[in-house]
Write an enzyme that holds these catalytic residues in place. Structure first.
Site, PDB file in Angstrom:
ATOM      1  N   ASP A 168       0.874  -1.155   0.000  1.00  0.00           N
ATOM      2  CA  ASP A 168       0.000   0.000   0.000  1.00  0.00           C
ATOM      3  C   ASP A 168       0.923   1.220   0.000  1.00  0.00           C
ATOM      4  O   ASP A 168       2.144   1.104   0.118  1.00  0.00           O
ATOM      5  CB  ASP A 168      -0.949  -0.027   1.210  1.00  0.00           C
ATOM      6  CG  ASP A 168      -2.181   0.842   0.965  1.00  0.00           C
ATOM      7  OD1 ASP A 168      -3.229   0.598   1.597  1.00  0.00           O
ATOM      8  OD2 ASP A 168      -2.105   1.767   0.131  1.00  0.00           O
TER       9      ASP A 168
HETATM   10  C1  GLC Z   1      -4.278   4.312  -0.181  1.00  0.00           C
HETATM   11  C2  GLC Z   1      -5.205   3.189   0.170  1.00  0.00           C
HETATM   12  C3  GLC Z   1      -5.309   2.124  -0.880  1.00  0.00           C
HETATM   13  C4  GLC Z   1      -5.108   2.737  -2.256  1.00  0.00           C
HETATM   14  C5  GLC Z   1      -3.682   3.253  -2.316  1.00  0.00           C
HETATM   15  C6  GLC Z   1      -3.386   3.916  -3.667  1.00  0.00           C
HETATM   16  O1  GLC Z   1      -3.582   4.754   0.930  1.00  0.00           O
HETATM   17  O2  GLC Z   1      -4.986   2.538   1.414  1.00  0.00           O
HETATM   18  O3  GLC Z   1      -6.607   1.518  -0.751  1.00  0.00           O
HETATM   19  O4  GLC Z   1      -5.319   1.760  -3.262  1.00  0.00           O
HETATM   20  O5  GLC Z   1      -3.397   4.168  -1.270  1.00  0.00           O
HETATM   21  O6  GLC Z   1      -4.144   5.076  -3.819  1.00  0.00           O
END
Ligand code: GLC
Length: 742
Positions: free
Chosen positions: A288
């Site tokens: 993430d």
């Molecule tokens: C965010 C979220 C995740 C998302 C990622 C990219 O922090 O936790 O769900 O896909 O970043 O935007």
């Protein structure tokens, strides 16, 4: 040695240039991966593990890569971007990758398409309320068709996190509290996004997130500690992930949270032992956002270098935005703290998905500006989102069959969300635009034309304390026959980093409702929210209540069609509504404990100060018609593990409207080697019944449905007595029992 590499190079040159004349076997993806891998330098291999964002994150919402990133693409040091879209924009970057870099390895472009790209669909918890996997698959299919026309070949969805705590803001992004319903929705979305041919130009790679256990955050506080038993982890939180991996999901995203002390992004047990060794997953895992870097504040890495070492060795293949891999993998390889084999394995997984997407064969197939123009927000997309919205609405109350409304009624449409065009987009609405949204007020006007006098007053804001708008709202109510009161949360009160310590209606909305109620005019409450709310007063005093969540750009049309009876609501809650936030976590498939609640006995598990039942149970939802359940029958009183059990029930539409009903089947294992939930959803069927019609609904139970992790953590069934429940929600069921024998 030189001769050998010359032969390899010649073979590879032949491979790459004659791609359409080679026998199928040689085009075998694994062989093609081998050939690319054999040519890659260590620096180019590390480049494939690196993902950077467009300028989105700096608030410019530009889809340009940040300064210096194009040069890194030309040097083969970036394998993927996120938040960069557009047929021309992605074509430009892809051109650099496949024409300027040494090995011409194409980029993969990821984006958070959670419930639509430019055409906003209902939020995932709303779609889950339809209990219609086929409809949800269609929604994901349309989302993929639209976003793939804008250069995107990978969505960071479906979010598969089970959520038992509505204080957690991300409950809106998932499919609620149940692993069986959650699994059905996750599989539907994987199928919708990936279609039958991942190499087609209108299919995209799915990404199961957030792996795993993210929804179990203590206190419902986002990013907070997660700590539950391996048994609960596997039976509740991992079940939907396993189903979606088995359905062929191409990628997963590691979650921010720790599980029992080990953050997911450094969790070898999770990312390698479970995901790869047990489940045989062969795609790749992306972190993430900076979740590798967050191993430092988690306290398991002293610096970014150690974070990179832990993450890659755990099985985390691609680094989103932390720079850990870019900065430290070369040193770690030189020091032997990460092996070349580990590096190659991660590169292989990423190349595998790029090959399966067909990006090596045609890196520009997602970059057709003509297709983009024809596809984005076209009528087919607008119709598709309406079809999903109308099935995602849950009728929570309808006293004396107050609904549906007659069109000649004089209506006062009141409330802070009544004419909102931003909030129906919901959180994570990507490129959704308020100017495309049909508000509730507009939907009612579209429906009634100028035949009906429609009054409108906001009355108050969503979160403010001001009551100076109450007077006009009360006056409008007095002039009308009925009040449609649209209340709830703003779109940014749920989603990421949006935990709430209460579940009440925010601001002075309930005070407004009470003032409207004093006028004596009947209230139809329309809820717009991203989580269950403790609407006890509305439940007592409103004539009718619709749960509409955030329904996307056609929200007003779908809600108006339900209000006036052109659509008979058929949704069911995918999550329990508690009466009080103090009851949370409150979920239907709980354990019995040694002292289950007994109102006649003080010394049992309950709250002494308030009622202990939920406001609305899991699986609850009403209809304009009435469904009667009769004749629950079992094909036998007992069956062995090698046999199956047929369960049937008759459902009658005993009301005045045709309608759809979600028939739910639950079981309870009465005695096990470990404690078992008081109920577990095992199957469901959504059926259509014309008024007066009766249907026999049949289910088949097998030993597979009765397996769990026993005392020794083996996934088995155990002989013994079970109860079976079939009904309209998790509380109102017919019941019977059966025995499973060896
Ligand atoms: C965010 C979220 C995740 C998302 C990622 C990219 O922090 O936790 O769900 O896909 O970043 O935007």
């Amino acid at each position: 040695m030189k001769a050998k590499s010359t032969i390899i190079f010649l073979l590879l040159f032949f491979l790459f240039t004659q791609k359409n004349v080679l026998p199928q076997s040689v085009k075998n993806i694994e062989q093609r991966i081998d050939s690319v891998l054999a040519l890659m330098t260590q620096e180019e291999k590390i480049g494939q593990l690196v993902q950077f964002t467009g300028d989105w994150d700096t608030g410019t919402h530009s889809t340009e890569p940040k300064a210096g990133k194009k040069e890194l693409v030309a040097e083969g040091k970036i394998g993927s971007f996120l938040n960069i879209f557009g047929a021309d924009m992605t074509r430009g970057l892809q051109k650099i990758a496949v024409e300027k870099s040494r090995l011409k390895i194409p980029l993969i472009f990821g984006l958070d398409v959670i419930h639509g790209f430019r055409t906003t669909f209902p939020v995932p918890i709303a779609e889950a309320s339809s209990w219609e996997p086929a409809l949800v698959e269609k929604s994901a299919r349309m989302q993929a068709i639209e976003v793939s026309a804008s250069g995107i070949n990978w969505t960071f969805n479906p979010m598969v996190d089970i959520a038992r705590d509505p204080r957690w803001g991300r409950i809106v992004e998932g499919s609620g509290e149940d692993p069986v319903l959650g699994a059905a929705m996750a599989v539907a979305r994987v199928k919708g996004y990936q279609g039958n041919d991942l190499s087609a130009n209108n299919t995209i790679a799915a990404c199961l997130k957030h792996f795993a256990g993210y929804g179990g955050a203590e206190g419902g506080r986002d990013y907070n500690t997660v700590d539950f038993s391996e048994r609960t982890f596997r039976e509740v939180y991992l079940k939907p992930f396993k189903a979606a991996v088995d359905a062929g999901a191409a990628t997963l995203m590691a979650s921010f949270n720790e599980i029992g002390g080990v953050p997911s992004s450094a969790n070898h047990h999770l990312l390698t032992e479970i995901l790869r060794d047990e489940w045989k997953f062969d795609g790749f895992v992306v972190s993430d956002w900076n979740s590798i870097g967050e191993l430092i504040p988690h306290g398991v890495a002293k610096d970014l270098k150690q974070a990179a070492e832990l993450a890659l060795n755990a099985g985390l293949d691609m680094d989103m935005e932390s720079n850990a891999y870019t900065k430290h993998l070369s040193e770690l390889l030189a020091e032997g703290k990460v092996s070349g084999k580990t590096l190659d394995e991660s590169v292989r997984r990423i190349l595998r998905i790029k090959f399966r997407l067909g990006l090596f064969d045609d890196p520009y197939k997602y970059c057709d500006a003509e297709r983009e123009k024809k596809t984005i927000l076209n009528q087919e997309m607008k119709d598709a989102t309406y079809d999903v919205a109308k099935k995602s609405i849950v009728l929570l109350k309808n006293e004396k069959e107050f609904l549906p409304l007659k069109k000649e009624t004089k209506i006062a449409v009141i409330g802070p969300l009544a004419n909102s065009t931003a909030d129906p987009l919901g959180p994570w609405n990507q490129q959704g635009d308020a100017k495309d949204v049909v508000s509730v007020l507009q939907g009612i006007k579209n429906k009634c034309g100028d035949k009906v006098k429609i009054l409108f007053e906001e009355g108050c804001s969503i979160t403010g304390k001001e009551t100076d708008g109450f007077g006009k709202a009360i006056q409008a109510a007095k002039e009308a026959d009925v009040v449609v009161l649209v209340l709830g949360e703003s779109l940014d009160m749920s989603g990421e980093a949006r935990a709430r310590a209460t579940l009440d209606l925010p601001g002075v909305q309930e005070e407004l409702a009470k003032e409207i109620y004093k006028t004596g005019k009947p209230i139809i409450a329309v809820l717009m929210n991203g989580r269950p709310l403790t609407i006890n007063w509305l439940n007592e005093h409103a004539a009718a209540i619709l749960e509409t969540w955030f329904l996307g750009i056609r929200a007003g049309d779908a809600i108006a069609d339900v209000l006036f009876g052109d659509v008979n609501p058929s949704g069911k809650l995918p999550v329990t509504f508690p009466k009080y936030v103090g009851q949370v976590p409150m979920y239907y498939n709980h354990k019995n404990t040694g002292r289950p609640y007994n109102p006649k006995d003080n010394y049992t598990s309950y709250y002494a100060d308030y009622d202990n039942s939920p406001l609305y149970p899991f699986g609850y939802g009403l209809s304009y018609t009435k469904f009667v359940y009769e004749n629950l029958k079992l094909s036998a009183k007992k069956f062995s593990k090698k046999e199956s059990l047929q369960v049937s029930v008759e459902v009658k539409n005993d009301g005045k409207y045709d309608g759809e009903e979600v028939v739910q089947l639950y079981v309870r294992d009465l005695v096990g080697s470990v404690t078992r939930p008081v109920k577990e959803l095992k199957s469901f069927q959504k059926i259509f019944l014309k008024k007066g019609e009766t249907k026999k609904v049949e289910f088949t139970l097998t030993e597979e449905d009765l397996k769990f992790y026993n005392l020794d953590m083996n996934f088995v069934s155990e002989p013994g007595m079970f109860k079976v429940f079939v009904g309209t929600n998790s509380v109102e069921c017919l019941e019977n029992e059966f025995e499973l024998t060896e």
